[in-house]
Design a protein around this motif. Structure first.
Motif, PDB file in Angstrom:
ATOM      1  N   TYR A 137      37.817  20.578  40.597  1.00 51.26           N
ATOM      2  CA  TYR A 137      38.944  21.094  41.380  1.00 51.26           C
ATOM      3  C   TYR A 137      40.158  21.141  40.467  1.00 51.26           C
ATOM      4  CZ  TYR A 137      43.109  21.075  44.305  1.00 51.26           C
ATOM      5  OH  TYR A 137      44.333  21.373  44.826  1.00 51.26           O
ATOM      6  N   GLY A 138      40.942  22.210  40.587  1.00 53.31           N
ATOM      7  CA  GLY A 138      42.156  22.336  39.799  1.00 53.31           C
ATOM      8  C   GLY A 138      43.339  22.782  40.644  1.00 53.31           C
ATOM      9  N   PHE A 139      44.449  22.101  40.473  1.00 53.87           N
ATOM     10  CA  PHE A 139      45.703  22.498  41.107  1.00 53.87           C
ATOM     11  C   PHE A 139      46.684  22.862  40.002  1.00 53.87           C
ATOM     12  CE2 PHE A 139      50.070  21.150  42.080  1.00 53.87           C
ATOM     13  CZ  PHE A 139      50.360  22.021  43.128  1.00 53.87           C
ATOM     14  N   ILE A 140      47.260  24.063  40.060  1.00 48.87           N
ATOM     15  CA  ILE A 140      48.187  24.537  39.030  1.00 48.87           C
ATOM     16  C   ILE A 140      49.476  24.994  39.690  1.00 48.87           C
ATOM     17  CG2 ILE A 140      48.611  26.252  37.228  1.00 48.87           C
ATOM     18  CD1 ILE A 140      45.610  26.352  36.734  1.00 48.87           C
ATOM     19  N   ASP A 141      50.569  24.422  39.246  1.00 50.18           N
ATOM     20  CA  ASP A 141      51.900  24.866  39.652  1.00 50.18           C
ATOM     21  C   ASP A 141      52.543  25.484  38.416  1.00 50.18           C
ATOM     22  OD1 ASP A 141      54.411  25.265  40.708  1.00 50.18           O
ATOM     23  OD2 ASP A 141      55.021  23.158  40.562  1.00 50.18           O
TER      24      ASP A 141
ATOM     25  N   VAL B 292      50.752  34.707  35.465  1.00 52.10           N
ATOM     26  CA  VAL B 292      49.660  35.664  35.641  1.00 52.10           C
ATOM     27  C   VAL B 292      48.310  34.948  35.582  1.00 52.10           C
ATOM     28  CG1 VAL B 292      48.502  37.671  34.630  1.00 52.10           C
ATOM     29  CG2 VAL B 292      51.004  37.559  34.697  1.00 52.10           C
ATOM     30  N   GLY B 293      47.446  35.251  36.541  1.00 56.48           N
ATOM     31  CA  GLY B 293      46.067  34.771  36.509  1.00 56.48           C
ATOM     32  C   GLY B 293      45.876  33.311  36.806  1.00 56.48           C
ATOM     33  N   ALA B 294      46.907  32.623  37.306  1.00 55.54           N
ATOM     34  CA  ALA B 294      46.841  31.183  37.534  1.00 55.54           C
ATOM     35  C   ALA B 294      46.809  30.889  39.033  1.00 55.54           C
ATOM     36  CB  ALA B 294      48.028  30.492  36.884  1.00 55.54           C
ATOM     37  N   PRO B 295      45.644  30.583  39.602  1.00 55.17           N
ATOM     38  CA  PRO B 295      45.599  30.256  41.034  1.00 55.17           C
ATOM     39  C   PRO B 295      46.189  28.874  41.285  1.00 55.17           C
ATOM     40  CG  PRO B 295      43.463  29.886  40.047  1.00 55.17           C
ATOM     41  CD  PRO B 295      44.323  30.491  38.966  1.00 55.17           C
ATOM     42  N   ARG B 296      46.844  28.725  42.413  1.00 53.74           N
ATOM     43  CA  ARG B 296      47.388  27.409  42.741  1.00 53.74           C
ATOM     44  C   ARG B 296      46.260  26.414  43.020  1.00 53.74           C
ATOM     45  NH1 ARG B 296      52.484  25.876  43.629  1.00 53.74           N
ATOM     46  NH2 ARG B 296      52.912  24.054  44.951  1.00 53.74           N
ATOM     47  N   HIS B 297      45.198  26.865  43.670  1.00 54.12           N
ATOM     48  CA  HIS B 297      44.039  26.017  43.957  1.00 54.12           C
ATOM     49  C   HIS B 297      42.774  26.736  43.507  1.00 54.12           C
ATOM     50  CE1 HIS B 297      46.469  23.319  46.494  1.00 54.12           C
ATOM     51  NE2 HIS B 297      47.022  24.415  46.974  1.00 54.12           N
TER      52      HIS B 297
ATOM     53  N   VAL C 230      29.177  26.599  45.641  1.00 55.99           N
ATOM     54  CA  VAL C 230      30.245  27.483  46.101  1.00 55.99           C
ATOM     55  C   VAL C 230      31.414  27.375  45.135  1.00 55.99           C
ATOM     56  CG1 VAL C 230      31.180  25.682  47.626  1.00 55.99           C
ATOM     57  CG2 VAL C 230      31.752  28.080  48.033  1.00 55.99           C
ATOM     58  N   THR C 231      32.029  28.516  44.840  1.00 55.22           N
ATOM     59  CA  THR C 231      33.228  28.597  44.010  1.00 55.22           C
ATOM     60  C   THR C 231      34.347  29.201  44.843  1.00 55.22           C
ATOM     61  OG1 THR C 231      31.941  28.892  41.980  1.00 55.22           O
ATOM     62  CG2 THR C 231      34.242  29.590  41.928  1.00 55.22           C
ATOM     63  N   ALA C 232      35.491  28.549  44.854  1.00 51.27           N
ATOM     64  CA  ALA C 232      36.633  29.021  45.631  1.00 51.27           C
ATOM     65  C   ALA C 232      37.859  29.097  44.733  1.00 51.27           C
ATOM     66  CB  ALA C 232      36.911  28.088  46.815  1.00 51.27           C
ATOM     67  N   VAL C 233      38.546  30.242  44.752  1.00 52.72           N
ATOM     68  CA  VAL C 233      39.721  30.471  43.905  1.00 52.72           C
ATOM     69  C   VAL C 233      40.810  31.109  44.760  1.00 52.72           C
ATOM     70  CG1 VAL C 233      40.627  31.662  41.873  1.00 52.72           C
ATOM     71  CG2 VAL C 233      38.287  30.753  41.848  1.00 52.72           C
TER      72      VAL C 233
ATOM     73  N   SER D 158      42.335  35.723  47.271  1.00 50.09           N
ATOM     74  CA  SER D 158      41.473  34.559  47.082  1.00 50.09           C
ATOM     75  C   SER D 158      40.026  34.940  47.401  1.00 50.09           C
ATOM     76  CB  SER D 158      41.927  33.417  47.984  1.00 50.09           C
ATOM     77  OG  SER D 158      41.842  33.801  49.352  1.00 50.09           O
ATOM     78  N   PHE D 159      39.081  34.113  46.954  1.00 48.86           N
ATOM     79  CA  PHE D 159      37.676  34.381  47.261  1.00 48.86           C
ATOM     80  C   PHE D 159      36.891  33.078  47.314  1.00 48.86           C
ATOM     81  CE2 PHE D 159      37.670  34.416  42.597  1.00 48.86           C
ATOM     82  CZ  PHE D 159      36.523  33.704  42.294  1.00 48.86           C
ATOM     83  N   GLN D 160      35.741  33.154  47.981  1.00 44.68           N
ATOM     84  CA  GLN D 160      34.761  32.065  48.027  1.00 44.68           C
ATOM     85  C   GLN D 160      33.395  32.684  47.755  1.00 44.68           C
ATOM     86  OE1 GLN D 160      36.687  32.596  51.125  1.00 44.68           O
ATOM     87  NE2 GLN D 160      38.337  31.602  49.972  1.00 44.68           N
ATOM     88  N   ARG D 161      32.783  32.273  46.649  1.00 42.47           N
ATOM     89  CA  ARG D 161      31.488  32.847  46.254  1.00 42.47           C
ATOM     90  C   ARG D 161      30.402  31.781  46.336  1.00 42.47           C
ATOM     91  NH1 ARG D 161      32.012  33.802  40.776  1.00 42.47           N
ATOM     92  NH2 ARG D 161      30.762  31.942  40.346  1.00 42.47           N
TER      93      ARG D 161
END
Length: 803
Positions: free
Chosen positions: A682-686, A702-707, A731-734, A749-752
């Motif tokens: 899991y990654g959280f980026i601010d 650019v390209g940096a999801p918060r979760h 499952v991958t969630a971005v 966002s997506f969930q694969r």
């Protein structure tokens, strides 16, 4: 096609050449008896309890891939290419140590482990091997965990002693997930998101957004066997990858100005092995994929001193995108000569060739999400990419006594790409349907030479123990290209009519050559102050010369010369035998010359700083491990796409002020229960712009999801009528990501969901990989230029046989 020449070795000044020669001269005379031999087993009393040693054949050759275990415990490891093994955090006591390797008689011996480093030498006798319908390999089947990563410290240091986040994706996970492209590494480690190649997926090029920052274009900051894998046009194939190591944060102290402040990805290739390996795989699946893979290796002529490895693949297929096809091949031979118990030489090569249709994705506009994912906006009779690369390497390793070793390495890689594409750097016209395309061509080539010399070893000063690394590196990278523009061509994106072949006369954007040289000296010391407290300190001096020249005339258009010292400092505190905390600080710098700008000849170097703290812990006797890390990254003078660039100069760059990324990462690997392997993160980026005169302060990166995060688990049945069955799912969630620094377009966002079904019997194995099981719509931003869709539901089947 791009022109090729050998790197200009004469580019070094006299004092630089003398410095390199002097450094090497200091290393060579070191006598092998300079290091004090290890004390006999049970006599060392340095404090942390661990077992380490060497496994060799009765003929004296080190043995790789030997399974070494403490019977009755969960402690197990494999020997490395030099025959070395190490098991840390072992409770004092008396154990049976067992060493096993196919083709050799197993060895068991009783060892008494005290509060110190217990050193062993294990000798295995070769024996005839008779297997009836059973194929075995030296790989620890089903293991997702790893205790070591070469990239983390550039020395034989366990991950738990490195004050920096280091994650490893082992071969078993790569196989279970069915990876064939390097870009598929994304999202399998926390904080890593893909950046699609601007030519499309067919080339096999991968670079990433790590911890909110991209890896630098075009000097992509990845590594291949510890060498900078420079150049976004260098294709790769995962069939020749043994494992993937991700080093988070700045890497300048070890690898110089890579341009990858957020982190580097080191792919470790397959090596020659003393254990025979012979496997052929046939893979087929969605979009007419057909792929044949060969992996063979073992002793040459029955000798345990000469070993080989040969990996290759050939494939062809279509795409989920209309009109898009791809085919290619690669071959990677390598040879290892174990000269004696202290010296070995490794030679390797890789040749790869790709031929595919250009696929830029969609324009940067919200309207693009209304298009069907399979819609392609190029011209079938025009768009095409031919790409190839040749890489050769040499490595000499010499062990100097029991505690020191010297390594001399060299890597030379050339790559070229010839592309034709109908490009669209703007959005939609006022009607919301029409896209203005331009016929473009590019002729690109790169050459990269890297020479490395390193000396590493252990010694004591008073009560402290040191693991020292000193080295020198010379690198020469040359990237030259020419972009040519032809006529414009309109297309209705919602009802395309292909067939426009009026390309017109192509006009050059201006052929450019970007040669650069880098000379570096570095030192790193892991200081064990007490059994529970270690400090790692290091620094690297880089002298970097970079210029921009006219490709045809050689005229120097701009040049810069920068020198920089990049420090690194960190500490690790063991809380107990299974948990430790760490903290570290590191810096980076990257000299820059833009390919096109607003008139500036050069830009100030990009600089960066990182501070991170983390907790590592193993559970269940080491079967399961996790790391929890917090970080704060800041970088200045960041080159980015100019939002006001005119249509005739779409690649124009400007330097922005300051950007910051901070966050939290969690990575979990291993086996929580018998038969089950887990890979989760899991990654959280601010991330945001913190100072700038062009972009809004507070704008998202650019390209940096918060979760973002993923969970993958595989279960292996080893008993009963279904023994050999392996099941996996994940499952991958971005979260949503910004496409540009102006923050006017975001990809959703997506969930694969992915799945695995495999069954192995005797020497055969059949594996099914299901991707994007619920047909989720997925998009990725590409360098602020395009929006690239990902394939929907697909399935691949792989049949493998060992012989």
């Amino acid at each position: 096609m791009g022109h090729f020449c050998f790197p200009r070795l004469g580019g070094l000044r006299l004092w630089q050449s003398a410095a390199v020669l002097a450094f090497f001269a200091l290393l060579l005379p070191l006598p092998t008896h300079a290091a004090a031999p290890s004390k006999p087993l049970g006599t060392q009393q340095s404090a942390d309890a661990r077992v380490e040693g060497l496994v060799r054949s009765s003929g004296g050759a080190p043995l790789e891939g030997v399974r070494v275990s403490l019977v009755g415990t969960s402690r197990v490891t494999l020997t490395d290419a030099s025959g070395r093994f190490r098991m840390g955090n072992v409770a004092p006591g008396t154990y049976t140590l067992r060493a096993e390797l196919i083709g050799y008689a197993a060895s068991s011996q009783e060892v008494t482990i005290n509060n110190g480093a217990q050193a062993l030498v294990v000798v295995l006798d070769q024996r005839p091997l008779a297997l009836e319908g059973v194929t075995a390999t030296a790989q620890a089947a089903g293991r997702y965990g790893a205790e070591r990563a070469a990239a983390g410290a550039r020395a034989d240091i366990p991950i738990r002693d490195v004050p920096q986040s280091v994650q490893v994706l082992p071969r078993q996970a790569i196989s279970d997930l069915g990876m064939i492209r390097p870009s598929e590494i994304a999202n399998r480690v926390s904080g890593i998101n893909p950046i699609p190649s601007y030519t499309g997926a067919g080339l096999g090029v991968a670079y990433f957004n790590v911890r909110g920052f991209d890896q630098g274009f075009p000097n992509v900051g990845n590594l291949r066997d510890g060498y900078r894998d420079v150049g976004y046009i260098t294709p790769r194939d995962m069939a020749n990858v043994e494992r993937v190591e991700v080093l988070k944060g700045p890497s300048s102290v070890l690898y110089g100005p890579t341009g990858a402040l957020g982190g580097v990805v080191n792919t470790v290739t397959k090596r020659p092995t003393a254990v025979p390996v012979r496997e052929i795989s046939l893979r087929g699946g969605s979009f007419a994929l057909a792929r044949l893979t060969l992996d063979a290796g073992g002793p040459v002529g029955g000798s345990d001193r000469l070993r080989y490895r040969l990996v290759g693949a050939v494939e062809q297929g279509d795409s989920f995108r209309d009109q898009v096809t791809s085919d290619g091949w690669f071959i990677a031979p390598s040879l290892q000569w174990v000269v004696d118990a202290s010296t070995d030489i490794l030679l390797g090569a890789e040749v790869i060739d790709r031929d595919f249709t250009t696929d830029l994705g969609f324009p940067v506009a919200d309207r693009s999400f209304d298009l069907p994912r399979e819609r392609w906006l190029g011209e079938p009779e025009f768009d095409r990419v031919l790409g190839s690369a040749v890489s050769t390497s040499f490595q000499l390793t010499r062990r100097l006594g029991d505690s020191w070793s010297f390594r001399q390495g060299l890597n030379f890689t050339t790559a070229e790409m010839d592309s034709r594409q109908t490009a669209y750097f703007g959005g939609f016209e006022d009607d919301g349907r029409t896209i203005v395309r331009g016929f473009t061509r590019s002729d690109e080539a790169s050459r990269n030479l890297t020479v490395q010399s390193e000396l590493s070893g252990q010694f004591r000063v008073g009560s402290t123990r040191h693991t020292l690394l000193v080295g020198a590196e010379f690198a020469q990278f040359d990237f030259d290209f020419d972009f040519l523009f032809g006529n414009d061509s309109n297309i209705d994106a919602f009802a395309p009519q292909y067939g426009d072949t009026n390309t017109g006369d192509f006009v050059s954007f201006g052929g450019t050559d970007l040669p650069n040289e880098n000379l570096a000296f570095f030192v790193q010391d892991l200081i064990e102050i007490s059994p529970a407290f270690k400090v790692m300190a290091g620094a690297r001096f880089d002298r970097h010369e970079l210029s921009r020249r006219d490709r045809d005339t050689g005229e120097v258009l701009a040049e810069t010369e920068e020198s920089q010292v990049s420090p690194r400092i960190g500490a690790v505190l063991d809380l107990n035998t299974s948990a430790s905390v760490f903290a570290g600080y590191a810096t980076s710098f990257v000299p820059r010359i833009a390919r096109a700008d607003r008139g500036e000849d050069t830009f100030d170097p990009e600089t960066g700083q990182q501070f991170e703290v983390g907790l590592r812990q193993t559970l269940g006797g080491g079967a399961l491990s996790y790391s929890l890390v917090g970080f704060n990254l800041v970088r200045q003078n960041v080159l980015t796409r100019d939002p006001d660039a005119p249509a005739e100069f779409p690649f124009r760059r400007i330097a922005t002020g300051e950007q910051r990324s901070r966050g939290v990462e969690l990575d979990v690997t291993g086996s929580p229960i018998a038969g089950v392997e887990v890979l989760a993160n899991y990654g959280f980026i601010d991330g945001e712009v913190t100072r700038d005169e062009v972009f809004d302060v507070g704008a998202g990166l650019v390209g940096a999801p918060r979760h973002s995060g993923s969970v993958w688990a595989a279960y292996q049945l080893s008993e009963g009528g279904l023994a050999g069955l392996r099941l996996g799912a994940g499952v991958t969630a971005v979260g949503e990501r910004e496409v540009t620094l102006t923050n006017d377009v975001q990809v959703p966002s997506f969930q694969r969901v992915d799945a695995l079904l495999a069954y192995g019997w005797n020497a055969w194995r059949l594996q099914f990989n299901l991707y994007n099981l619920f047909d989720e719509e997925i998009y990725h931003p590409q360098e602020q230029f395009f929006i690239v869709p990902e394939a929907g539901r697909r399935i691949d089947a792989t049949l493998s046989v060992g012989f």
